[in-house]
Every structure is written in C-alpha cells, then in structure tokens.
Design an enzyme around this catalytic site. Structure first.
Site, mmCIF file in Angstrom:
data_model
loop_
_atom_site.group_PDB
_atom_site.id
_atom_site.type_symbol
_atom_site.label_atom_id
_atom_site.label_comp_id
_atom_site.label_asym_id
_atom_site.label_seq_id
_atom_site.Cartn_x
_atom_site.Cartn_y
_atom_site.Cartn_z
ATOM 1 N N PRO A 144 0.815 -1.214 0.000
ATOM 2 C CA PRO A 144 0.000 0.000 0.000
ATOM 3 C C PRO A 144 0.850 1.266 0.000
ATOM 4 O O PRO A 144 1.912 1.310 0.615
ATOM 5 C CB PRO A 144 -0.771 -0.109 1.333
ATOM 6 C CG PRO A 144 0.106 -0.936 2.214
ATOM 7 C CD PRO A 144 0.874 -1.870 1.317
ATOM 8 N N ARG B 167 -0.828 5.046 -1.084
ATOM 9 C CA ARG B 167 -1.772 6.125 -0.772
ATOM 10 C C ARG B 167 -2.538 5.905 0.532
ATOM 11 O O ARG B 167 -2.713 6.825 1.316
ATOM 12 C CB ARG B 167 -2.772 6.233 -1.930
ATOM 13 C CG ARG B 167 -3.711 7.417 -1.830
ATOM 14 C CD ARG B 167 -4.838 7.325 -2.871
ATOM 15 N NE ARG B 167 -4.421 6.851 -4.148
ATOM 16 C CZ ARG B 167 -4.121 7.636 -5.190
ATOM 17 N NH1 ARG B 167 -4.222 8.934 -5.091
ATOM 18 N NH2 ARG B 167 -3.750 7.103 -6.333
ATOM 19 N N CYS C 169 3.100 29.496 -14.960
ATOM 20 C CA CYS C 169 2.603 30.031 -16.235
ATOM 21 C C CYS C 169 1.983 28.941 -17.107
ATOM 22 O O CYS C 169 2.528 28.585 -18.157
ATOM 23 C CB CYS C 169 3.747 30.704 -16.963
ATOM 24 S SG CYS C 169 4.476 31.964 -15.941
HETATM 25 N N1 LLP Z 1 2.705 -1.340 -6.013
HETATM 26 C C1 LLP Z 1 2.962 -0.987 -7.288
HETATM 27 C C2 LLP Z 1 3.660 -1.952 -8.144
HETATM 28 C C3 LLP Z 1 2.546 0.252 -7.780
HETATM 29 O O1 LLP Z 1 2.798 0.569 -9.046
HETATM 30 C C4 LLP Z 1 1.880 1.163 -6.930
HETATM 31 C C5 LLP Z 1 1.447 2.485 -7.410
HETATM 32 C C6 LLP Z 1 1.651 0.777 -5.591
HETATM 33 C C7 LLP Z 1 2.068 -0.490 -5.170
HETATM 34 C C8 LLP Z 1 0.955 1.666 -4.606
HETATM 35 O O2 LLP Z 1 -0.341 1.992 -4.988
HETATM 36 P P1 LLP Z 1 -1.290 2.822 -3.995
HETATM 37 O O3 LLP Z 1 -1.529 1.969 -2.785
HETATM 38 O O4 LLP Z 1 -0.577 4.069 -3.636
HETATM 39 O O5 LLP Z 1 -2.478 3.070 -4.795
HETATM 40 N N2 LLP Z 1 0.408 9.269 -8.968
HETATM 41 C C9 LLP Z 1 -0.903 8.652 -8.932
HETATM 42 C C10 LLP Z 1 -0.841 7.251 -8.367
HETATM 43 C C11 LLP Z 1 0.108 6.336 -9.115
HETATM 44 C C12 LLP Z 1 0.219 4.949 -8.527
HETATM 45 C C13 LLP Z 1 1.304 4.166 -9.161
HETATM 46 N N3 LLP Z 1 1.543 2.860 -8.609
HETATM 47 C C14 LLP Z 1 -1.847 9.540 -8.151
HETATM 48 O O6 LLP Z 1 -1.446 10.605 -7.673
HETATM 49 O O7 LLP Z 1 -3.047 9.242 -8.044
#
Ligand code: LLP
Length: 433
Positions: free
Chosen positions: A282, A284, A359
C-alpha cells in the site's frame, strides 16, 4: 469538526489543527508552501492493515513512491514495514532511512542492470519481474556476480479496477506485468534459469480503488495460477496483492484496509491457500489522508463581471503560493482535492478557482470552490500526503516545498525548502572565448 479522511485533521474553534499543531502556526514558522504530515495518522493507517494480518505470516511493503521522505520511511521501518521500491534511487533512500533490505521488494517495468546489481548486493527480498526480457537480464546480472535473485512474477490479471485511466494498471492494454495467459510458461522458464529462484507471485491492478470486487477477481486469477504453477513442481511461497486501496478525497467510501484484507484472507483460506505468506504494497492508503499542503493566499482576483458566468468573465481567482509543481494531481489527473481555510472567517464565502503562480492554464489546485479568504490568509489542500511531494518538480525554477512531521503537539522539519541557488548548482556555463 473533523474533515474527510483523517481524525487527525480537525478545526478547534476557527483554526485548523493537525494533531496538536495549528496549520497557520506551522505556516508562519516554516513558511509556505509547506507539506505537513501527522505521524500518528500514518501509523494508524498501517495498524489498520496489521490488525487483519495478526497471526499470519505476512509483510507490508510500503510503496514509497507515495511519499518517500526519510522521516516517513523511518516511521514505517520502525513499525516493522518493508518497502516496495521502483528505482535505484528509492533503494538508496530506503537504506538511508534504516530499512531492512530483506524486507524490500523491487517492482517496476524498467529496472536497469546497475539497479539490479546494487539490489542483489544489498540483498533485497525479491524482484517483482514484469517481463520475459527482464527475467533474462536478471539471470545474467545475478550469475555474473555469483548471486541468486529471488523472483516473483508480476502478473497482469486483466481486471478493471474502475479507476482513472492513468492509474489503472491491471488491464491488458497496460504496460505493467506479464499477461496472465503467459504466466505459467514464464514460471517454467524462470525455474530453469541460472541465478534465479522463484519465490512468489504478485499483482497490482491500479490505484485509488474504492471497491473490493476487483481485488477479489484478481486474487482468484492469481490463486488459479499458483495452482497451475505448483502442479508443475514450482513452489510459490508468497502471494503479494499489491497496493491500490483508495482514500476519501471528497465522498468516496472505500472499504477500510482491515475490511478489505479480511475479505481477501477469507477467500484465500476458503481456497486452501491460508499457509502462504501474504504481502501488500500500500502507498496512498497509508499516507494520503495524513498530509496537507499549506499555502498562503497571495492575491484575490475577482472576475470582471461580478455577477457573470463563474466559468467565464465572472470567474474569481484565489492565487496562492503553491502550484502544480508542488502538487501535480489536479493538473495531471483532474483530481479533486479538498481546499479549506486554515482560519475560518465569519463572512460569506466566494466561489473561486484556486490557482498557483505557474505560467500554465492547467496550473490549478481546485476549481469552483467556496472560500472565505483574503490575501495573507493560509489555505490547506487536504489528503495531500500521497503523490504530493514525490511528484513535485522545479518547473518555473520554483524550489520544492518544505516538509514537516507533526508528532502530537510538536512539529519537526523533515525537509528543507529548496533555495534558488540550489536549483542550478549542478548546471554549468559554457566556456567564454
Ligand atoms: N505497487 C505498485 C507496483 C505500484 O505501481 C503502486 C502504485 C503501488 C504499489 C501503490 O499503490 P497505492 O496503494 O498508492 O495506490 N500518482 C498517482 C498514483 C500512481 C500509482 C502508481 N503505482 C496519483 O497521484 O493518483
């Protein structure tokens, strides 16, 4: 009054507090733009996962791309977390924060040979391999230095996570993972390649997922594959279900981590796989709601036609000192993030677009928001603890924001604000004739 997402963020009277610290006081003390995080909120989010996994062989690998400040990593490492990394840079950060290499998983579609070598030297737990070609390169790198690389294949289960196309990763058309139709053949190959040891299977189907359905679908596909692979005599020790659990930005109602994990474990047990080590990655959901981006209102710029169309000549702008370079999510994904005043005023709110100084017309943090603020006031963008600072850039030669960690009623500076001369200190003028 608490705000969406975290009980650690609440108004006391008219002032916004992060645990025991007033947001406006932090802004005055450390300057703006300023990222402020609640350590307690992060650790509680982690505990939500841990509660469901008590008594199981498990490992939570925090996906550090969400927020990789050393102090954030340190807090998670001390709480027993491993880390999911996607670059050599993240590996060095994790080690600098005190991570145990034996709890690091290395994901990503484009690992370089140098990254692989370094990861093998420090002894990472495993490589989440994303293509057949990567298997071949990893085998070569490992044999060249006399090491054995533990591998897990990241399988693309082709399930729709129902999220924004830029953050959906488990569908056929995505660049991520090995198609589940090809997974068994790749396990058979991997098991025969020198320098590799098959240890697990993993998937990650997307981000900001607010429903457990896609996880259960992906899980079923992975369990099917484990059964097929083990039937060929290749044992799979761990099952890594990735990250992706969503948070509340506005009115989303994702399952709690505890509820999600319990429903997955129930399916795992029902299908007779309860003995395996269970892993999650996890990002986010551990840090998103724990942080805010505090910014000062620089100017109020009323629309030319005060009672006109709020999308046209009647549009009011609230120009703040944070911008798309500090927080890319609105510009990049049209993400809605809450914006509140750090001190509530007893006066009518104005409908305005909250924009930064960069900008670009895409430089907005929130559109059509009701805010009662004046120049000199502070506002806070909510749920900015994930993919905020880690996606920041220096566009317009803007130094990146400072970061503070709130621990109870104390705040610690965990990253200095970047100064202009630092931004070009690595650049060189051409020789003059
Ligand atoms: N594992 C892998 C292989 C991943 O690619 C990611 C996120 C995670 C775990 C963690 O995912 P989470 O639990 O955070 O959803 N910049 C975007 C989010 C990109 C996520 C990329 N991969 C945003 O601001 O919404």
């Amino acid at each position: 009054m608490t705000l969406p997402g975290s009980p650690h963020l609440a108004y006391r009277g008219a002032s916004l507090f992060i645990d025991g610290c007033a947001a406006a006081s932090l802004a005055q003390r450390f300057g703006t733009p300023l990222y402020a995080y609640s350590r307690a909120s992060m650790l509680e989010s982690l505990a939500d996962y841990q509660r469901a996994l008590v008594g199981r062989d498990h490992l939570i690998c925090y996906a550090m791309k969400a927020n990789s400040n050393l102090a954030v990593l340190q807090a998670f490492a001390q709480a027993g977390c491993g880390f999911d990394i996607v670059s050599g840079g993240e590996l060095e950060r994790a080690l600098a924060a005190g991570a145990d290499p034996a709890k690091i998983v290395f994901s990503g579609v484009g690992k370089t040979r140098a990254d692989m070598r370094r990861a093998l030297e420090v002894g990472v737990m495993c490589f989440n391999v994303e293509s057949e070609a990567e298997l071949g390169v990893l085998s070569q790198v490992a044999t060249a230095i006399g090491a054995t690389a533990n591998v897990s294949l990241r399988v693309n289960p082709d399930v729709d996570a129902g999220t924004h196309p830029y953050i959906s990763t488990g569908l056929k058309g995505n660049k991520f993972g090995i198609a589940h139709e090809d997974a068994v053949a790749n396990y058979v190959r991997a098991a025969d390649m020198p320098g590799l040891r098959v240890v697990g299977i993993d998937c990650h189907i997307g981000s900001q997922i607010t429903d457990s359905g896609p996880y259960l679908d992906a899980l079923d596909r992975l369990l099917d594959l484990i059964e097929q692979v083990e039937a060929r005599g290749i044992p799979i020790r761990h099952l890594d279900l990735g990250g992706g659990l969503g948070i509340t930005y506005t009115d989303e109602a994702p399952p709690s981590a505890e509820a999600l994990v319990r429903s997955l474990l129930e399916r795992i047990d029902a299908r007779g796989h309860g003995h395996r080590k269970i892993m999650f990655e996890p990002g986010r959901s551990l840090v998103g709601n724990a942080g805010v981006l505090v910014s000062e209102v620089l100017y109020m710029k009323p629309g030319r036609e005060p009672n006109g169309d709020p999308a046209g000549a009647g549009k009011n702008f609230c120009i703040v000192d944070a911008a798309m370079n500090d927080l890319m999510r609105p510009a990049m994904y049209q993400a809605w993030m809450g914006i509140v005043a750090c001190n509530l005023r007893d006066e009518p709110a104005t409908l305005c677009d909250v924009v930064g100084p960069v900008c670009e017309s895409g430089d907005w943090l929130g559109r059509e928001r009701e805010l009662a603020v004046h120049a000199g006031d502070f506002v806070a963008v909510l749920s900015a603890g994930a993919y905020g600072m880690t996606m920041a850039s220096n566009y317009n030669t803007r130094g990146r924001a400072a970061e503070v960690m709130v621990c109870g009623d104390q705040a610690f500076l965990i990253r200095d604000r970047e100064l202009p001369h630092e931004l070009f200190s690595g650049e060189h003028l051409l020789p003059t004739a």
